[in-house]
Design a protein around this motif. Structure first.
Motif, PDB file in Angstrom:
ATOM      1  N   GLU A  21     -55.774  33.196   7.850  1.00 53.91           N
ATOM      2  CA  GLU A  21     -55.529  33.496   9.267  1.00 53.91           C
ATOM      3  C   GLU A  21     -55.149  34.960   9.478  1.00 53.91           C
ATOM      4  O   GLU A  21     -55.635  35.600  10.430  1.00 53.91           O
ATOM      5  CB  GLU A  21     -54.439  32.577   9.811  1.00 53.91           C
ATOM      6  CG  GLU A  21     -54.880  31.131   9.907  1.00 53.91           C
ATOM      7  CD  GLU A  21     -53.752  30.190  10.279  1.00 53.91           C
ATOM      8  OE1 GLU A  21     -54.064  29.085  10.743  1.00 53.91           O
ATOM      9  OE2 GLU A  21     -52.563  30.558  10.106  1.00 53.91           O
ATOM     10  N   ARG A  22     -54.322  35.509   8.607  1.00 48.10           N
ATOM     11  CA  ARG A  22     -53.947  36.921   8.716  1.00 48.10           C
ATOM     12  C   ARG A  22     -55.162  37.825   8.492  1.00 48.10           C
ATOM     13  O   ARG A  22     -55.307  38.860   9.140  1.00 48.10           O
ATOM     14  CB  ARG A  22     -52.839  37.275   7.731  1.00 48.10           C
ATOM     15  CG  ARG A  22     -51.523  36.642   8.044  1.00 48.10           C
ATOM     16  CD  ARG A  22     -50.917  37.189   9.352  1.00 48.10           C
ATOM     17  NE  ARG A  22     -49.770  36.409   9.747  1.00 48.10           N
ATOM     18  CZ  ARG A  22     -48.527  36.710   9.459  1.00 48.10           C
ATOM     19  NH1 ARG A  22     -48.244  37.804   8.788  1.00 48.10           N
ATOM     20  NH2 ARG A  22     -47.542  35.921   9.861  1.00 48.10           N
ATOM     21  N   GLN A  24     -58.291  37.072   9.101  1.00 49.63           N
ATOM     22  CA  GLN A  24     -59.142  36.995  10.289  1.00 49.63           C
ATOM     23  C   GLN A  24     -58.569  37.846  11.421  1.00 49.63           C
ATOM     24  O   GLN A  24     -59.320  38.559  12.102  1.00 49.63           O
ATOM     25  CB  GLN A  24     -59.296  35.535  10.733  1.00 49.63           C
ATOM     26  CG  GLN A  24     -60.139  34.714   9.767  1.00 49.63           C
ATOM     27  CD  GLN A  24     -60.175  33.243  10.136  1.00 49.63           C
ATOM     28  OE1 GLN A  24     -59.141  32.584  10.192  1.00 49.63           O
ATOM     29  NE2 GLN A  24     -61.367  32.735  10.390  1.00 49.63           N
ATOM     30  N   SER A  25     -57.259  37.799  11.614  1.00 51.67           N
ATOM     31  CA  SER A  25     -56.629  38.635  12.646  1.00 51.67           C
ATOM     32  C   SER A  25     -56.834  40.112  12.343  1.00 51.67           C
ATOM     33  O   SER A  25     -57.110  40.912  13.242  1.00 51.67           O
ATOM     34  CB  SER A  25     -55.128  38.336  12.726  1.00 51.67           C
ATOM     35  OG  SER A  25     -54.911  37.036  13.184  1.00 51.67           O
ATOM     36  N   ASN A  26     -56.695  40.474  11.079  1.00 44.98           N
ATOM     37  CA  ASN A  26     -56.891  41.860  10.654  1.00 44.98           C
ATOM     38  C   ASN A  26     -58.310  42.315  10.994  1.00 44.98           C
ATOM     39  O   ASN A  26     -58.510  43.369  11.609  1.00 44.98           O
ATOM     40  CB  ASN A  26     -56.622  41.974   9.159  1.00 44.98           C
ATOM     41  CG  ASN A  26     -56.812  43.378   8.621  1.00 44.98           C
ATOM     42  OD1 ASN A  26     -57.490  44.215   9.191  1.00 44.98           O
ATOM     43  ND2 ASN A  26     -56.198  43.642   7.482  1.00 44.98           N
ATOM     44  N   ASN A  28     -60.456  41.057  13.088  1.00 41.43           N
ATOM     45  CA  ASN A  28     -60.640  41.091  14.543  1.00 41.43           C
ATOM     46  C   ASN A  28     -60.031  42.356  15.144  1.00 41.43           C
ATOM     47  O   ASN A  28     -60.645  42.996  16.002  1.00 41.43           O
ATOM     48  CB  ASN A  28     -60.020  39.847  15.195  1.00 41.43           C
ATOM     49  CG  ASN A  28     -60.841  38.594  14.947  1.00 41.43           C
ATOM     50  OD1 ASN A  28     -62.054  38.655  14.783  1.00 41.43           O
ATOM     51  ND2 ASN A  28     -60.176  37.453  14.895  1.00 41.43           N
ATOM     52  N   SER A  29     -58.831  42.730  14.673  1.00 37.17           N
ATOM     53  CA  SER A  29     -58.175  43.915  15.227  1.00 37.17           C
ATOM     54  C   SER A  29     -58.915  45.195  14.881  1.00 37.17           C
ATOM     55  O   SER A  29     -58.841  46.175  15.615  1.00 37.17           O
ATOM     56  CB  SER A  29     -56.726  44.000  14.742  1.00 37.17           C
ATOM     57  OG  SER A  29     -56.665  44.331  13.375  1.00 37.17           O
ATOM     58  N   GLN A  30     -59.635  45.199  13.761  1.00 39.47           N
ATOM     59  CA  GLN A  30     -60.420  46.364  13.362  1.00 39.47           C
ATOM     60  C   GLN A  30     -61.831  46.354  13.968  1.00 39.47           C
ATOM     61  O   GLN A  30     -62.601  47.286  13.759  1.00 39.47           O
ATOM     62  CB  GLN A  30     -60.547  46.427  11.837  1.00 39.47           C
ATOM     63  CG  GLN A  30     -59.255  46.711  11.117  1.00 39.47           C
ATOM     64  CD  GLN A  30     -59.469  46.846   9.623  1.00 39.47           C
ATOM     65  OE1 GLN A  30     -60.191  47.742   9.181  1.00 39.47           O
ATOM     66  NE2 GLN A  30     -58.849  45.969   8.852  1.00 39.47           N
ATOM     67  N   GLN A 186     -47.809  40.733   5.789  1.00 41.18           N
ATOM     68  CA  GLN A 186     -47.868  41.971   6.575  1.00 41.18           C
ATOM     69  C   GLN A 186     -48.847  42.955   5.939  1.00 41.18           C
ATOM     70  O   GLN A 186     -49.611  43.626   6.641  1.00 41.18           O
ATOM     71  CB  GLN A 186     -46.474  42.590   6.668  1.00 41.18           C
ATOM     72  CG  GLN A 186     -46.378  43.772   7.612  1.00 41.18           C
ATOM     73  CD  GLN A 186     -46.596  43.373   9.059  1.00 41.18           C
ATOM     74  OE1 GLN A 186     -46.390  42.218   9.437  1.00 41.18           O
ATOM     75  NE2 GLN A 186     -47.031  44.314   9.878  1.00 41.18           N
ATOM     76  N   ALA A 189     -52.257  41.768   6.786  1.00 37.02           N
ATOM     77  CA  ALA A 189     -52.528  42.002   8.209  1.00 37.02           C
ATOM     78  C   ALA A 189     -52.871  43.455   8.499  1.00 37.02           C
ATOM     79  O   ALA A 189     -53.590  43.753   9.453  1.00 37.02           O
ATOM     80  CB  ALA A 189     -51.337  41.566   9.044  1.00 37.02           C
ATOM     81  N   GLN A 190     -52.376  44.390   7.663  1.00 35.47           N
ATOM     82  CA  GLN A 190     -52.592  45.812   7.902  1.00 35.47           C
ATOM     83  C   GLN A 190     -53.589  46.455   6.939  1.00 35.47           C
ATOM     84  O   GLN A 190     -53.863  47.640   7.067  1.00 35.47           O
ATOM     85  CB  GLN A 190     -51.259  46.542   7.798  1.00 35.47           C
ATOM     86  CG  GLN A 190     -50.274  46.108   8.856  1.00 35.47           C
ATOM     87  CD  GLN A 190     -48.902  46.726   8.676  1.00 35.47           C
ATOM     88  OE1 GLN A 190     -48.576  47.275   7.627  1.00 35.47           O
ATOM     89  NE2 GLN A 190     -48.081  46.634   9.709  1.00 35.47           N
TER      90      GLN A 190
END
Length: 194
Positions: A21-22, A24-26, A28-30, A186, A189-190
């Motif tokens: 999940e992290r 996928q969020s990463n 998506n944010s990029q 974290q 995520a980054q």
């Protein structure tokens, strides 16, 4: 498609699922276009039948997921594996994915020559293998044969043509504190890919 995630864990409440999940969020944010293969959710059968194996040297298959997965692998630039490390190596489901999906043939994943395997998945410029393990990472590396790095990452994926391969392991998961898990999540995520 830029990126293909290959996820291999059967339990939706696992730490591996949170890592997915992290990730996928990463992505998506990029703004990175990605596709997910969830081997357990898609009910991939990692075993060979006699019929399936009889088609191997012709590059054939009776499994539609094999065709789908190979097409996805041939169309991406980055592959991210998210999987536990079980008994010092990759799970049987992921091993079966490699066994069945990587088809021999001039327009498939590899050819076999007198000097070894010639990988044809050279479109994969970056590969990340994210694992979790009960054992500490140093123990896997120095006392258990380093199978993930030596066999899966540096041999199998290299033979298939994958470039710039990196292994990231979260060891001692059974004894990890919530704070340590959060720090790792974290980082995921980054993380900047490529």
């Amino acid at each position: 498609m830029d990126t293909l995630i290959i996820y291999c864990h059967p339990y939706a409440q696992s730490f591996n699922h949170v890592v997915l999940e992290r990730m996928q969020s990463n992505l998506n944010s990029q703004g990175i276009n990605y596709q997910l293969i969830d081997l357990y959710a898609e009910h991939f059968d990692p075993t060979y039948s006699a019929e399936e194996l009889s088609l191997y040297h012709q590059g054939g298959t009776v499994d539609p997921l094999v065709r789908k997965y190979l097409a996805l692998l041939k169309s991406c630039q980055t592959v991210i594996f998210i999987t536990p490390c079980w008994w010092n190596s990759i799970p049987g489901m992921l091993k079966g994915f490699i066994d069945k999906v990587m088809k021999e043939g001039s327009n498939l994943s590899h050819t076999v020559t007198r000097t070894g395997i010639k990988g044809l998945l050279t479109n994969v410029q970056h590969c990340y293998v994210l694992t979790t393990s009960t054992s500490p990472t140093w123990y896997l590396r120095f006392f258990c044969g380093n199978a993930i790095q030596r066999v899966f990452v540096n041999t199998t994926l290299k033979q298939l043509g994958f470039e710039h391969r990196k292994w990231l392991n979260f060891g001692e998961i059974s004894w990890s504190s919530p704070q340590r898990r959060q720090r790792y999540l974290q980082k995921i995520a980054q993380y900047r890919f490529k």
